[in-house]
Each structure stands twice: as C-alpha cells, then as structure tokens.
Design an enzyme around this catalytic site. Sequence first.
Site, PDB file in Angstrom:
ATOM      1  N   ASP A  38      -1.192 -45.161  23.704  1.00 33.85           N
ATOM      2  CA  ASP A  38      -0.943 -44.385  22.486  1.00 33.85           C
ATOM      3  C   ASP A  38      -0.550 -45.297  21.321  1.00 33.85           C
ATOM      4  OD1 ASP A  38      -0.791 -42.104  20.981  1.00 33.85           O
ATOM      5  OD2 ASP A  38       1.159 -41.464  21.741  1.00 33.85           O
ATOM      6  N   HIS A  55      -8.528 -47.647  17.068  1.00 35.84           N
ATOM      7  CA  HIS A  55      -9.197 -47.415  18.357  1.00 35.84           C
ATOM      8  C   HIS A  55     -10.027 -48.633  18.755  1.00 35.84           C
ATOM      9  CE1 HIS A  55      -7.721 -43.426  18.300  1.00 35.84           C
ATOM     10  NE2 HIS A  55      -8.505 -42.987  17.331  1.00 35.84           N
ATOM     11  N   LEU A 149     -10.000 -54.439  41.752  1.00 34.72           N
ATOM     12  CA  LEU A 149      -9.310 -53.410  40.961  1.00 34.72           C
ATOM     13  C   LEU A 149     -10.220 -52.221  40.642  1.00 34.72           C
ATOM     14  CD1 LEU A 149      -6.854 -52.667  38.949  1.00 34.72           C
ATOM     15  CD2 LEU A 149      -8.328 -53.671  37.202  1.00 34.72           C
TER      16      LEU A 149
HETATM   17  C1  IPE Z   1      -2.189 -38.770  24.618  1.00 34.11           C
HETATM   18  O1  IPE Z   1      -1.956 -39.184  23.327  1.00 34.11           O
HETATM   19  C2  IPE Z   1      -3.631 -38.905  24.940  1.00 34.11           C
HETATM   20  C3  IPE Z   1      -4.137 -40.265  25.032  1.00 34.11           C
HETATM   21  C4  IPE Z   1      -3.471 -41.373  24.887  1.00 34.11           C
HETATM   22  C5  IPE Z   1      -5.527 -40.368  25.325  1.00 34.11           C
HETATM   23  P1  IPE Z   1      -1.897 -38.167  22.103  1.00 34.11           P
HETATM   24  O2  IPE Z   1      -1.694 -39.001  20.898  1.00 34.11           O
HETATM   25  O3  IPE Z   1      -3.072 -37.269  22.123  1.00 34.11           O
HETATM   26  O4  IPE Z   1      -0.617 -37.323  22.463  1.00 34.11           O
HETATM   27  P2  IPE Z   1       0.317 -36.428  21.538  1.00 34.11           P
HETATM   28  O5  IPE Z   1      -0.560 -35.550  20.720  1.00 34.11           O
HETATM   29  O6  IPE Z   1       1.115 -37.359  20.691  1.00 34.11           O
HETATM   30  O7  IPE Z   1       1.181 -35.686  22.497  1.00 34.11           O
HETATM   31  C1  IPE Z   2      -4.185 -43.105  21.283  1.00 37.49           C
HETATM   32  O1  IPE Z   2      -3.836 -43.415  19.975  1.00 37.49           O
HETATM   33  C2  IPE Z   2      -5.669 -42.961  21.486  1.00 37.49           C
HETATM   34  C3  IPE Z   2      -6.123 -41.585  21.697  1.00 37.49           C
HETATM   35  C4  IPE Z   2      -5.383 -40.540  21.835  1.00 37.49           C
HETATM   36  C5  IPE Z   2      -7.554 -41.412  21.768  1.00 37.49           C
HETATM   37  P1  IPE Z   2      -3.664 -42.284  18.889  1.00 37.49           P
HETATM   38  O2  IPE Z   2      -4.969 -42.091  18.198  1.00 37.49           O
HETATM   39  O3  IPE Z   2      -3.066 -41.070  19.475  1.00 37.49           O
HETATM   40  O4  IPE Z   2      -2.649 -42.988  17.906  1.00 37.49           O
HETATM   41  P2  IPE Z   2      -1.436 -42.290  17.134  1.00 37.49           P
HETATM   42  O5  IPE Z   2      -0.593 -41.639  18.183  1.00 37.49           O
HETATM   43  O6  IPE Z   2      -2.028 -41.307  16.182  1.00 37.49           O
HETATM   44  O7  IPE Z   2      -0.759 -43.430  16.465  1.00 37.49           O
HETATM   45 MG    MG Z   3      -1.160 -40.479  19.756  1.00 32.86          MG
END
Ligand code: IPE
Ligand code: IPE
Ligand code: MG
Length: 259
Positions: A38, A55, A149
């Site tokens: 995240d 990303h 792995l």
């Molecule tokens: C969880 O992250 C999903 C992934 C890392 C793929 P999100 O960014 O979607 O989660 P929330 O919305 O903060 O709970």
């Molecule tokens: C995690 O990073 C990747 C996915 C959920 C696909 P985020 O895109 O949720 O990044 P933040 O949480 O908005 O910083």
């Molecule tokens: Mg996120």
Amino acid sequence: MFNKFRLGKKQEHSSTLRDKIEELKKQPIPEHVAIIMDGNGRWAKKRALPRIAGHHEGMKVVRKTTMLANKLGIKALTLYAFSTENWKRPKNEVEYIMRLPEEFLGTFLPELVENNVQVKMIGYKNQLPVHTLHAIEKAIEETKDNNGLVLNFALNYGSRAEIIDAVKQVLNDSKNGILNENDLNEDVFSSYLMTSEFNDPDLLIRTSGEIRLSNFMLWQLAYSEFWFTDVLWPDFSEDHLLEAIEIFQKRQRRFGGVL
Ligand code: IPE
Ligand code: IPE
Ligand code: MG
C-alpha cells in the site's frame, strides 16, 4: 571496519545484505509471507506525480522483494495487488494497474524462470481484462515446473466474497452428498478457499501506515504475525523486509497455548 573503507559503497552494501541474510537463515524463516502493498498513490502525490507513477515504481519493488524472498528461502510470497474493492477507482488508474502484469512479466518472466520461481494467482479471474489474464496465465504456465518460491498474486481478490463462495460450494457439496456435515471442519473448509494449496501466512506485512486488513485473507490470517510500517510501498527496501523477518523471529507464537 577496515574493509568498509576499502570497498566501494555498492559492494559494501551487498556484502552487508548477504551477511544479514545468512544471519537470519540461522533461525526459522516464515514459510508464507503475505504483503499488502500500500501507499503507491501517496508516494506519487508527494512527488507531484500522477498516481500511476506510484504503481509503476511499486512494480520495481515487487521484483526486488521477490528476489530477496527467494534468497531467504521463503516458500510462498502472496502479494495483494488489486482488491475486489479497487474497481471503485478512476477508470484510467484501473486500466493502468491492469496493464502492469503484462509489463512486469514481459520483462521479468525470464528471470523468474531462471530463479526457479513459480507464479500463481488468487482472485476472481473472470472480471479481469483478457490481456491481464493472458499475461498471468502465461507466467503460471511457464513456471509451473519450478519448485522454488511461489509468487502468488492476489489480483481482484476479496476475502469476504471468497468465504461466501466457499460456503456456497460447501452447501452444494452437502446437497449432492459429496460432503457430510459432520466431516466439515476447519481444514476441510480451508480446502474450499482460493488458498487451498497454501499454508496460512506466517507473517503479514502492510506498508503505508494503514493498520487494517482491507478485506485481505480474513480467514487465513487468524494466527499470523502482523508487521506494519509507515514506509510507502515504492520505498520498501530489502532492508525493510529483513527487518520484518527479524522481528518475526523474535515473536513468540502461542496459538492459544502456553510455552
Ligand atoms: C488494499 O489497499 C488493497 C491493495 C493493496 C491491493 P487499499 O488502498 O485499497 O485499501 P484501503 O482502501 O486503504 O483500505
Ligand atoms: C496500493 O497503493 C496499490 C493498490 C491498491 C492497487 P494505493 O494506490 O492504494 O496507494 P495509496 O494508498 O492511495 O497511497
Ligand atoms: Mg491504498
């Protein structure tokens, strides 16, 4: 100490890393590590870049993390890449994320094959764009005979939906006389989940400072050790993974018993 001055910075770093890996390997390494990757969006925002830049950067970290997990002798690495809730995001962001498996595997698949990594996926395949699914299935096929792995992508994965689907299958099997109610136990129920071929994660890591599961492996994480860090996923380094493992090795897992 003397050597530190003699060696170039890069060499010094890699030998330190090697030493740390060897040190950690003296104690049990978690067999299954799951990561909620995240913070990509916030990483980009901090740099005044579009979210998709985060990303893209995050994808590079997937590669580094996979290679280190393999070196450490971790058996399975499950990476939460896209949740069933992430479809709520802007269309261009979703489209970009759905291109990443092709980009990642396009350049990285030969390295995975060479390093004996086996690619797998959990999640709902039927809603994925054809090109995304195709890239993943190609990687699964080309690495299926590897036995190092297991790199398991949780893509379009959601734990509550997974549990409901498992319950539906259980009901169906019960109705059709395949499963007797008295035979249903935790192990049998686990075999109905998408993770049926995996042991439960020993260690869960979540980056970016959020302290929640966001619908990730609710059943499977019942007794896992959790490690949260404020580091944003694109900044997650090899040292962070080693730190998480080191902390894991200091934990006492009791599973409800006494030691
Ligand atoms: C969880 O992250 C999903 C992934 C890392 C793929 P999100 O960014 O979607 O989660 P929330 O919305 O903060 O709970
Ligand atoms: C995690 O990073 C990747 C996915 C959920 C696909 P985020 O895109 O949720 O990044 P933040 O949480 O908005 O910083
Ligand atoms: Mg996120």
